[in-house]
Scaffold this motif. Structure first.
Motif, short mmCIF file in Angstrom:
data_model
loop_
_atom_site.label_atom_id
_atom_site.label_comp_id
_atom_site.label_asym_id
_atom_site.label_seq_id
_atom_site.Cartn_x
_atom_site.Cartn_y
_atom_site.Cartn_z
N SER A 52 0.83 -1.20 0.00
CA SER A 52 0.00 0.00 0.00
C SER A 52 0.87 1.27 0.00
CB SER A 52 -0.88 -0.06 1.25
OG SER A 52 -1.26 1.23 1.61
N ASN A 53 0.52 2.22 -0.85
CA ASN A 53 1.25 3.49 -0.92
C ASN A 53 0.34 4.49 -1.62
OD1 ASN A 53 2.96 5.64 -1.35
ND2 ASN A 53 4.70 4.41 -2.03
N LEU A 54 -0.01 5.56 -0.91
CA LEU A 54 -0.92 6.54 -1.51
C LEU A 54 -0.19 7.85 -1.83
CD1 LEU A 54 -4.07 6.03 0.78
CD2 LEU A 54 -3.48 4.88 -1.35
N ASP A 55 1.15 7.83 -1.72
CA ASP A 55 1.91 9.05 -1.99
C ASP A 55 2.24 9.14 -3.47
OD1 ASP A 55 1.91 9.75 0.65
OD2 ASP A 55 3.80 8.70 1.09
N LEU A 56 1.35 9.80 -4.20
CA LEU A 56 1.55 9.87 -5.65
C LEU A 56 2.55 10.96 -6.01
CD1 LEU A 56 -1.98 9.47 -7.28
CD2 LEU A 56 -0.45 7.75 -6.32
N ASP A 57 3.52 10.60 -6.84
CA ASP A 57 4.45 11.57 -7.44
C ASP A 57 4.22 11.56 -8.93
OD1 ASP A 57 6.09 12.62 -5.34
OD2 ASP A 57 6.92 10.61 -5.08
N LEU A 58 3.79 12.71 -9.46
CA LEU A 58 3.57 12.80 -10.91
C LEU A 58 4.69 13.64 -11.52
CD1 LEU A 58 -0.28 13.52 -11.09
CD2 LEU A 58 0.90 11.34 -10.92
N LEU A 126 17.12 8.80 -14.23
CA LEU A 126 18.52 8.42 -14.00
C LEU A 126 19.15 9.14 -12.80
CD1 LEU A 126 20.85 6.70 -15.10
CD2 LEU A 126 21.48 8.61 -16.59
N ARG A 127 18.62 10.33 -12.45
CA ARG A 127 19.21 11.10 -11.34
C ARG A 127 18.71 10.59 -9.99
NH1 ARG A 127 15.19 13.83 -8.45
NH2 ARG A 127 13.34 13.96 -9.73
N ARG A 128 17.86 9.59 -9.99
CA ARG A 128 17.21 9.16 -8.74
C ARG A 128 18.11 8.23 -7.92
NH1 ARG A 128 11.56 10.29 -8.54
NH2 ARG A 128 11.15 11.74 -10.23
N ASP A 129 17.57 7.82 -6.76
CA ASP A 129 18.43 7.08 -5.83
C ASP A 129 18.71 5.63 -6.24
OD1 ASP A 129 15.80 6.40 -5.28
OD2 ASP A 129 15.87 6.88 -3.14
N PHE A 130 17.65 4.85 -6.47
CA PHE A 130 17.86 3.41 -6.73
C PHE A 130 17.02 2.95 -7.91
CE2 PHE A 130 17.98 4.24 -2.09
CZ PHE A 130 19.36 4.24 -1.98
N ALA A 174 24.34 11.92 0.31
CA ALA A 174 24.64 10.84 1.25
C ALA A 174 23.42 10.42 2.08
CB ALA A 174 25.79 11.24 2.16
N THR A 175 22.33 11.21 2.05
CA THR A 175 21.13 10.74 2.76
C THR A 175 20.65 9.42 2.13
OG1 THR A 175 19.53 11.91 1.37
CG2 THR A 175 20.33 13.09 3.31
N ARG A 176 21.08 9.18 0.90
CA ARG A 176 20.68 7.93 0.23
C ARG A 176 21.23 6.70 0.94
NH1 ARG A 176 21.43 10.23 -5.96
NH2 ARG A 176 19.39 11.26 -6.03
N ILE A 181 19.39 1.71 3.38
CA ILE A 181 19.23 0.81 4.53
C ILE A 181 17.74 0.64 4.87
CG2 ILE A 181 19.62 0.68 7.03
CD1 ILE A 181 22.36 2.06 6.45
N ARG A 182 17.03 1.75 4.82
CA ARG A 182 15.60 1.72 5.15
C ARG A 182 14.84 0.80 4.19
NH1 ARG A 182 11.76 5.61 4.00
NH2 ARG A 182 13.30 7.10 3.26
N TYR A 183 15.07 0.95 2.89
CA TYR A 183 14.37 0.09 1.92
C TYR A 183 14.81 -1.36 2.06
CZ TYR A 183 12.96 4.39 -0.42
OH TYR A 183 12.43 5.61 -0.70
N GLN A 185 15.85 -3.00 4.63
CA GLN A 185 15.28 -3.67 5.79
C GLN A 185 13.76 -3.75 5.72
OE1 GLN A 185 17.32 -5.34 7.81
NE2 GLN A 185 18.84 -4.58 6.37
N ARG A 186 13.14 -2.71 5.17
CA ARG A 186 11.67 -2.74 5.05
C ARG A 186 11.21 -3.86 4.12
NH1 ARG A 186 8.89 1.99 1.83
NH2 ARG A 186 9.63 3.32 3.52
N LEU A 187 11.92 -3.98 3.00
CA LEU A 187 11.46 -4.90 1.96
C LEU A 187 12.10 -6.29 2.07
CD1 LEU A 187 11.63 -2.40 -1.05
CD2 LEU A 187 9.60 -3.02 0.27
#
Ligand code: CTP
Length: 426
Positions: A52-58, A126-130, A174-176, A181-183, A185-187
């Motif tokens: 579940s995820n309702l945070d839409l990014d357009l 391409l500029r995104r984190d993962f 570097a916040t990435r 780590i968050r992703y 462990q979450r997934l």
């Protein structure tokens, strides 16, 4: 996810109708302006994973603010815009959606906020984190739901890998590292080997990030279902040491966090309590340093300082057979979170019992007689009244009086004694 090329049916099944309709309207407007429109980022990943995820990014290859304004007219909602980044947030009823122009980012120095310019979707992704966060779904009629996976996001979802998209990713931002780590462990995923290597190599880049941004990442970690997993991994990868060399993500913390959840409202992550336990081994001055570096809110700062203050009282609280009024005296100035943190952290069973006694019973104990009652029997407002009220409260705590009648007797006894004494000395 073999052969997934269109997410239309997943969108229909997993997203509420209000959000689907909003995306349909946005797609129509974009097309009328000769633009393409995409759903991007975490929600695409979560659609594919059935999470579940309702945070839409357009993302629109064009003016996102103009598009947001049209959508605000249709929905009757409001927008807030960020001209520098060409982004807008649309809010209506209980919903909200983020809109952005497709953009390229450059970093003037590691850790700085990026400079952005208009670009194609491919560059934006391409500029995104993962890779798993760098997929998009087309939202225009005719192409509705078509998955765009240019960088192997689907493959990495299948293989359960967190993979950066370009070599300098952690240096730029570097916040990435915290996000990875968050992703992971979450997934229940793993860092891909080169990503792990880069993270460990570039870990010193965390020093380029402001305390505010690190606090934000830490708060996100603490809102996860089992933050202890991410903190353990952060220690293993050297990320935790960058926050403070004495912080640990060990078994002790994991056990305390799991107990902390039992003391909390289901579904509401006990962020303050977690933070108090996480920093429990630090000294007061180390905690003060962390509070000012992370610019913690007044509320969280108070929780941490209270927890450290109460820690110094644990020796007294570990004495058996303390009077209840004494326990009350020792504890009544501390917040519930600080009390709970210490009761979970102390090794003394007696101290824990005393804190529990305070939490479940003593803090609610009140005397039946009020200042008004005392006035009626001739005790004037002032320090003497305050003393008597305090004595009554103590007597109630220690169960020397258990009713209004007994309280009255206690007051009359005391006043009588005082009168006798006054007559004697006169
Ligand atoms: N993003 C990024 N680098 C960052 C932060 C965000 O590339 N430091 C990109 C990712 O593509 C991410 C998207 O921006 O998917 C939206 O960011 P955010 O809302 O923080 O992430 P979500 O993926 O929605 O994550 P979560 O599930 O944690 O809410």
């Amino acid at each position: 996810m073999p052969g997934i090329a269109n997410l239309a049916s997943k969108i229909g099944k997993q997203l509420p109708i209000e959000l689907v309709e909003l995306m349909e309207s946005a797609g129509l407007i974009a097309v009328s302006q000769g633009r393409c429109l995409y759903l991007v980022g975490g929600v695409v990943r979560d659609l594919l994973l059935w999470r579940s995820n309702l945070d839409l990014d357009l993302v629109v290859e064009g003016d996102a603010i103009k598009l947001a304004q049209r959508l605000a007219e249709i929905t009757g909602g409001g927008i807030t815009t960020h001209l520098r980044f060409g982004t807008a947030k649309l809010k209506w009823d209980k919903w909200s959606v983020d809109l952005a122009m497709a953009r390229a980012e450059t970093y003037v120095r590691p850790g700085a906020l990026p400079t952005v310019k208009h670009s194609s979707l491919a560059t934006d992704l391409l500029r995104r984190d993962f890779t798993i966060n760098a997929m998009a779904v087309e939202l225009i009629p005719g192409h509705w739901g078509r998955l765009i996976d240019l960088y192997g996001g689907c493959d990495d979802l299948r293989r359960k890998l967190i993979r950066i998209l370009y070599g300098r990713s952690f240096v730029d931002d570097a916040t990435r590292m915290w996000r990875a780590i968050r992703y992971e462990q979450r997934l229940g995923f793993k860092l891909e080997a080169n990503t792990r290597h880069r993270l460990e190599r570039d870990v010193s880049c965390l020093d380029t990030i402001s305390g505010d941004r690190i606090r934000h990442e830490l708060e996100l970690v603490l809102k996860e279902e089992s933050p202890e997993k991410a903190l353990r991994r952060a220690e293993e990868l050297g990320v935790l040491a960058k926050l403070h060399p004495r912080l640990k993500g060990d078994d002790w913390l994991a056990e305390r966090f799991s107990e902390a959840r039992q003391f909390s409202i289901p579904g509401v992550p006990p962020v303050g309590l977690y933070l108090a336990l996480f920093t429990y081994s630090l000294t007061s001055s180390e905690i003060e340093g962390l509070i000012s570096y992370l610019r913690l809110s007044k509320r969280l700062a108070r929780v941490l300082l209270d927890t450290a203050g109460l820690k110094t009282k644990l020796k007294l609280l570990a004495k058996p057979k303390l009077r209840s009024s004494h326990v009350y005296d020792l504890l009544h100035d501390y917040s519930v979170t600080a009390l709970t943190a210490n009761s979970l952290a102390t090794t003394s069973t007696i101290a824990r019992q005393h804190i529990q006694l305070f939490l479940v019973k003593l803090r609610y104990v009140k005397s039946a007689l009020s200042g008004e009652d005392l006035k009626k029997i001739g005790i004037p407002v002032g320090p003497r009244m305050k003393e008597i009220l305090q004595e009554l409260h103590e007597a109630r705590l220690d169960m020397r009086v258990t009713s209004r009648k007994e309280e009255m007797e206690l007051v009359r006894g005391r006043v009588g004694k005082e009168n006798n004494y006054n007559e004697m000395v006169r």
